[in-house]
Design a protein around this motif. Structure first.
Motif, mmCIF file in Angstrom:
data_model
loop_
_atom_site.group_PDB
_atom_site.id
_atom_site.type_symbol
_atom_site.label_atom_id
_atom_site.label_comp_id
_atom_site.label_asym_id
_atom_site.label_seq_id
_atom_site.Cartn_x
_atom_site.Cartn_y
_atom_site.Cartn_z
ATOM 1 N N ALA A 21 12.507 -1.694 -44.110
ATOM 2 C CA ALA A 21 13.088 -2.626 -43.128
ATOM 3 C C ALA A 21 13.630 -3.857 -43.843
ATOM 4 O O ALA A 21 14.682 -4.383 -43.482
ATOM 5 C CB ALA A 21 12.037 -3.017 -42.088
ATOM 6 N N GLY A 22 12.899 -4.290 -44.874
ATOM 7 C CA GLY A 22 13.338 -5.438 -45.660
ATOM 8 C C GLY A 22 14.688 -5.205 -46.332
ATOM 9 O O GLY A 22 15.443 -6.138 -46.580
ATOM 10 N N LYS B 275 11.378 -11.768 -35.757
ATOM 11 C CA LYS B 275 11.722 -12.261 -37.087
ATOM 12 C C LYS B 275 12.639 -13.473 -37.031
ATOM 13 O O LYS B 275 12.747 -14.217 -37.984
ATOM 14 C CB LYS B 275 12.433 -11.149 -37.878
ATOM 15 C CG LYS B 275 11.502 -10.138 -38.512
ATOM 16 C CD LYS B 275 10.513 -10.780 -39.457
ATOM 17 C CE LYS B 275 10.745 -10.424 -40.901
ATOM 18 N NZ LYS B 275 9.618 -10.876 -41.751
ATOM 19 N N MET C 158 12.996 6.502 -42.375
ATOM 20 C CA MET C 158 12.349 5.223 -42.068
ATOM 21 C C MET C 158 11.095 5.021 -42.910
ATOM 22 O O MET C 158 10.685 3.896 -43.163
ATOM 23 C CB MET C 158 12.023 5.160 -40.571
ATOM 24 C CG MET C 158 11.626 3.780 -40.071
ATOM 25 S SD MET C 158 12.993 2.585 -40.148
ATOM 26 C CE MET C 158 12.318 1.333 -41.223
ATOM 27 N N TRP D 29 12.924 4.512 -31.947
ATOM 28 C CA TRP D 29 12.249 5.781 -31.702
ATOM 29 C C TRP D 29 12.776 6.444 -30.424
ATOM 30 O O TRP D 29 13.234 5.755 -29.502
ATOM 31 C CB TRP D 29 10.748 5.551 -31.525
ATOM 32 C CG TRP D 29 9.919 5.663 -32.758
ATOM 33 C CD1 TRP D 29 9.128 6.707 -33.123
ATOM 34 C CD2 TRP D 29 9.747 4.683 -33.794
ATOM 35 N NE1 TRP D 29 8.500 6.432 -34.316
ATOM 36 C CE2 TRP D 29 8.858 5.205 -34.752
ATOM 37 C CE3 TRP D 29 10.277 3.407 -34.020
ATOM 38 C CZ2 TRP D 29 8.472 4.519 -35.897
ATOM 39 C CZ3 TRP D 29 9.904 2.719 -35.162
ATOM 40 C CH2 TRP D 29 9.012 3.265 -36.086
ATOM 41 N N ILE E 24 7.397 1.505 -44.646
ATOM 42 C CA ILE E 24 8.344 1.170 -43.572
ATOM 43 C C ILE E 24 8.851 -0.261 -43.686
ATOM 44 O O ILE E 24 10.050 -0.501 -43.654
ATOM 45 C CB ILE E 24 7.701 1.303 -42.172
ATOM 46 C CG1 ILE E 24 7.220 2.719 -41.932
ATOM 47 C CG2 ILE E 24 8.684 0.903 -41.088
ATOM 48 C CD1 ILE E 24 6.699 2.919 -40.533
ATOM 49 N N HIS E 25 7.937 -1.225 -43.811
ATOM 50 C CA HIS E 25 8.400 -2.616 -43.783
ATOM 51 C C HIS E 25 9.214 -2.959 -45.018
ATOM 52 O O HIS E 25 10.061 -3.848 -44.977
ATOM 53 C CB HIS E 25 7.231 -3.582 -43.589
ATOM 54 C CG HIS E 25 6.222 -3.555 -44.691
ATOM 55 N ND1 HIS E 25 5.359 -2.512 -44.873
ATOM 56 C CD2 HIS E 25 5.946 -4.448 -45.668
ATOM 57 C CE1 HIS E 25 4.584 -2.763 -45.909
ATOM 58 N NE2 HIS E 25 4.921 -3.936 -46.417
ATOM 59 N N LEU F 70 18.485 -7.246 -34.974
ATOM 60 C CA LEU F 70 18.083 -7.290 -36.386
ATOM 61 C C LEU F 70 19.283 -7.259 -37.326
ATOM 62 O O LEU F 70 19.141 -7.494 -38.520
ATOM 63 C CB LEU F 70 17.166 -6.096 -36.704
ATOM 64 C CG LEU F 70 15.785 -6.100 -36.062
ATOM 65 C CD1 LEU F 70 15.084 -4.776 -36.317
ATOM 66 C CD2 LEU F 70 14.951 -7.253 -36.596
ATOM 67 N N MET G 30 6.719 -2.761 -37.888
ATOM 68 C CA MET G 30 7.085 -2.741 -39.306
ATOM 69 C C MET G 30 8.569 -2.399 -39.469
ATOM 70 O O MET G 30 9.246 -2.938 -40.342
ATOM 71 C CB MET G 30 6.209 -1.750 -40.075
ATOM 72 C CG MET G 30 4.803 -2.279 -40.331
ATOM 73 S SD MET G 30 3.646 -0.977 -40.782
ATOM 74 C CE MET G 30 4.207 -0.568 -42.421
ATOM 75 N N ALA G 31 9.073 -1.517 -38.605
ATOM 76 C CA ALA G 31 10.506 -1.182 -38.659
ATOM 77 C C ALA G 31 11.355 -2.378 -38.241
ATOM 78 O O ALA G 31 12.542 -2.431 -38.517
ATOM 79 C CB ALA G 31 10.802 0.021 -37.774
ATOM 80 N N HIS G 32 10.710 -3.343 -37.561
ATOM 81 C CA HIS G 32 11.412 -4.583 -37.220
ATOM 82 C C HIS G 32 11.255 -5.618 -38.336
ATOM 83 O O HIS G 32 11.633 -6.773 -38.169
ATOM 84 C CB HIS G 32 10.872 -5.174 -35.905
ATOM 85 C CG HIS G 32 11.395 -4.499 -34.683
ATOM 86 N ND1 HIS G 32 10.980 -3.253 -34.290
ATOM 87 C CD2 HIS G 32 12.316 -4.892 -33.767
ATOM 88 C CE1 HIS G 32 11.622 -2.916 -33.181
ATOM 89 N NE2 HIS G 32 12.437 -3.885 -32.837
ATOM 90 N N GLY G 33 10.620 -5.215 -39.420
ATOM 91 C CA GLY G 33 10.561 -6.089 -40.590
ATOM 92 C C GLY G 33 9.263 -6.846 -40.781
ATOM 93 O O GLY G 33 9.149 -7.661 -41.695
ATOM 94 N N THR H 193 6.384 0.570 -35.343
ATOM 95 C CA THR H 193 7.557 -0.009 -34.673
ATOM 96 C C THR H 193 7.780 -1.445 -35.142
ATOM 97 O O THR H 193 8.894 -1.826 -35.480
ATOM 98 C CB THR H 193 7.362 0.038 -33.146
ATOM 99 O OG1 THR H 193 7.221 1.403 -32.760
ATOM 100 C CG2 THR H 193 8.554 -0.558 -32.413
ATOM 101 N N ILE I 4 16.961 -1.297 -43.235
ATOM 102 C CA ILE I 4 16.906 -0.044 -42.477
ATOM 103 C C ILE I 4 16.018 -0.270 -41.249
ATOM 104 O O ILE I 4 14.960 -0.890 -41.355
ATOM 105 C CB ILE I 4 16.291 1.098 -43.320
ATOM 106 C CG1 ILE I 4 17.043 1.229 -44.650
ATOM 107 C CG2 ILE I 4 16.298 2.419 -42.550
ATOM 108 C CD1 ILE I 4 16.448 2.254 -45.600
ATOM 109 N N THR I 5 16.432 0.214 -40.113
ATOM 110 C CA THR I 5 15.553 0.130 -38.952
ATOM 111 C C THR I 5 15.777 1.336 -38.051
ATOM 112 O O THR I 5 16.698 2.123 -38.278
ATOM 113 C CB THR I 5 15.726 -1.193 -38.191
ATOM 114 O OG1 THR I 5 14.661 -1.322 -37.242
ATOM 115 C CG2 THR I 5 17.052 -1.251 -37.450
#
Ligand SMILES: Nc1ncnc2c1ncn2[C@@H]1O[C@H](COP(=O)(O)OP(=O)(O)O)[C@@H](O)[C@H]1O
Ligand SMILES: [Mg+2]
Lengths: 238, 311
Positions: free
Chosen positions: A78-79, A104, A50, A86, A74-75, A149, B292-295, B290, A82-83
């Motif tokens: 995610a873009g 989003k 991640m 936890w 991370i972001h 997502l 950020m992992a959601h974008g 968390t 990947i997500t």
């Protein structure tokens, strides 16, 4: 082409070699179960994939759809699609379940995803993602939010922990939904019945993948506490 | 434009509902500077107000047994760049009555403005008062807000107060609330403040649990950025058997901001219990990761976390 390719990944934290030349392949729409006892480095692997703060490979490569992503934040990952959910999802004050599932995608209807995770939307959409939720509720909401997502790769770190045995079917439903959507899943779990619904499985021991194959096969080894590194003896590390 | 029109326009711009002044079933009091522009009583609620030097003085009484259905609207503002506004209020809720007051304090252009609120509140037996105060400040920071309240909650009474200053610059805030709770009384004080630039925030809230089985909660949420400063003092005294108090303070700091929390807990009865928690620091890393992992970008994530905490 594989969605995720991990090549010879080593991660050393302080003096401790947590991952030691780990390699793993996950294909498109593949549910890949990762088994391993406590402290073998499963969550560490999840954080490295991640891109959590402080988790950068000491050596080796993390490749997503053909591109090395070792240095992405991370972001940025995610873009790319990947997500991660936890193992212990964090709580938020003042953010409703509805808002959380539409961070989003403002116009999307989150009800569907909550239902898939075994929750009643009308009972939880207005609630806050805060301390007032039970551990199991929080985990389901996290799974629903990850599902919403529509990721290319979802890392699920022990999605079944903290959820009662009777609700295992809900987790299975969520994983099935990922598969239907065409997502690949790195599924970290202890529970055999959940591992068995994967397409492939791998067992982690001493920072390496010690066996890979059909979930049935790997689960057998895991249950027998056998490890190929230790010559199929009862592994002292497992 | 008349002063009232101007105040209502500012109220509308800050998200308030200006139609309420025309509604005969809603009591209200609108004050611009030191002028009373409009006011209305409803049955069972009496407002006596007069203009004084640099402000107004008001006496509000809710008669015994009367439950005021619609929230009472208070609107205080200074629409000019400079000015002082003193609001002196005496509120009395007689036995078994209840009322909800919603106050909008609007200072959109403040460059040298002082808003002083001095409230004495007396809540009778089994009466309930809710008080929500929301501030709308401009972007200049030239404002000083000094709210002071001394509250007495009678047997079985309830006092629930909410103070929100999250729109515009805070300027200088010096808040001082003190509540004494009688037998079985309940009080909750919540403050939410967002400081920017060189805003200077001082919040002091005190709850004295002097009646048996009284309950008190002080909840403070402060977010600070740039060079803002905050000092939050939460004092709870547990002086009677069965009294329960809790202080819950969270301050999120960014940039060069400085935050301080001073929880003071004083228990003089061995059957009383008071707890406190204070968390000061930057945005929680796990929360950030968390989202950020959601974008979300780190900036978007921080913004959502801070807004959630201040909600
Ligand atoms: N930052 C760190 N520094 C040192 N040791 C760590 C760090 N993170 C994890 N560990 C250790 O690495 C091992 C693997 O942890 P973890 O990945 O959480 O295991 P698992 O998820 O398989 O239970 C554990 O022994 C843990 O204590
Ligand atoms: Mg783990």
């Amino acid at each position: 082409m594989s969605v995720l390719e991990i090549k010879n990944l080593t991660y050393i934290a302080g003096e401790k070699r947590i991952l030691d030349g780990l390699s793993l392949l996950i294909g498109a729409s593949e549910i890949h179960a990762l088994l391993g006892t406590n402290g073998t480095g499963k969550s560490t692997l999840a954080y490295l994939v991640m891109g959590c703060e402080g988790y950068r490979p000491t050596s080796g490569e993390i490749i997503f759809k053909g591109n090395v992503i070792n240095d992405l934040k991370i972001h940025e990952r995610a873009g790319l699609g990947i997500t991660m959910a936890w193992q212990e999802p964090v709580r938020f004050e003042g953010i409703s379940v509805r808002d959380y599932l539409t961070l989003k995608t403002k116009d999307a209807d989150p009800s569907l995803y909550l239902e898939m995770a075994g929750l009643h939307p009308e009972l939880c959409l207005h609630r806050m993602v805060d301390k007032a939720l039970s551990g199991g509720e929080r985990k389901r909401i996290e799974l629903a939010s990850i599902l919403a997502l529509n990721p290319k790769l979802a890392i699920l770190d022990e999605p079944d922990s903290g959820i009662d045995m009777l609700s295992t079917q809900d987790i299975i439903n969520v994983i099935t939904a990922f598969k239907k959507n065409g997502s690949s899943v790195l599924l970290i779990t202890h529970r055999e019945e959940i591992a068995l619904m994967a397409d492939k499985a791998s067992q982690l021991c001493r920072g390496k993948i010690v066996c890979s194959g059909s979930p049935m096969e790997v689960a057998q080894y895991y249950k027998a506490r056998k490890c190929l590194v230790c010559d199929a003896e009862v592994c002292v590390y497992v | 434009m008349s002063d009232l029109d101007a105040l209502m326009k500012a109220l509308g711009e800050s998200g308030g509902d200006k139609a309420i002044l025309a509604n005969g079933e809603i009591a209200h009091l609108a004050v611009s500077g030191h002028k009373i522009l409009s006011m209305r009583d409803v049955e069972g609620l009496e407002v006596e107000a007069k203009e004084i030097l640099q402000g107004i003085s008001a006496k509000v009484t809710v008669r015994a047994g009367v439950k005021i259905k619609n929230p009472v609207r208070l609107c205080f503002g200074i629409l000019h760049k400079k000015g002082t506004q003193k609001i002196k209020v005496d509120v009395k809720l007689e036995k078994d009555s209840s009322a909800h007051f919603i106050a909008h304090c609007i200072f959109p252009k403040a460059e040298e403005v002082k808003h002083i609120m001095d409230a004495v509140i007396d809540i009778g037996e089994n009466a309930e008062m809710k008080y929500s105060e929301t501030h709308y400040h401009g972007l200049y920071g030239g404002i000083e807000v000094i709210p002071k309240a001394v509250v007495k909650v009678g047997k079985g009474g309830r006092y629930l107060a909410d103070f929100t200053l999250t729109t515009g610059r805070v300027g200088r805030l010096n808040m001082d609330y003190s509540v004494e709770a009688g037998e079985n009384a309940v009080t909750e004080l919540t403050a939410r403040v967002f400081g920017h630039a060189d805003d200077d925030i001082k919040i002091k809230e005190k709850v004295v649990l002097s009646g048996e089985n009284s309950k008190g909660l002080i909840k403070t949420r402060v977010a600070l950025e740039d060079d803002a400063m905050a000092e939050v003092t939460g004092i709870t005294e547990g002086n009677a058997a069965g009294s329960r108090g809790h202080v819950d303070c969270m301050e999120i700091v960014k940039d060069r901001a400085v935050a301080k929390a001073i929880p003071i807990v004083n228990v003089t009865n061995s059957l009383a219990k008071v707890t406190h928690e204070a968390a000061i620091g930057s945005v929680d890393k796990r929360q950030l990761e968390t989202l950020m992992a959601h974008g979300l970008t780190p900036e978007e994530a921080t913004d959502i976390i801070v807004r959630g905490v201040l909600k």
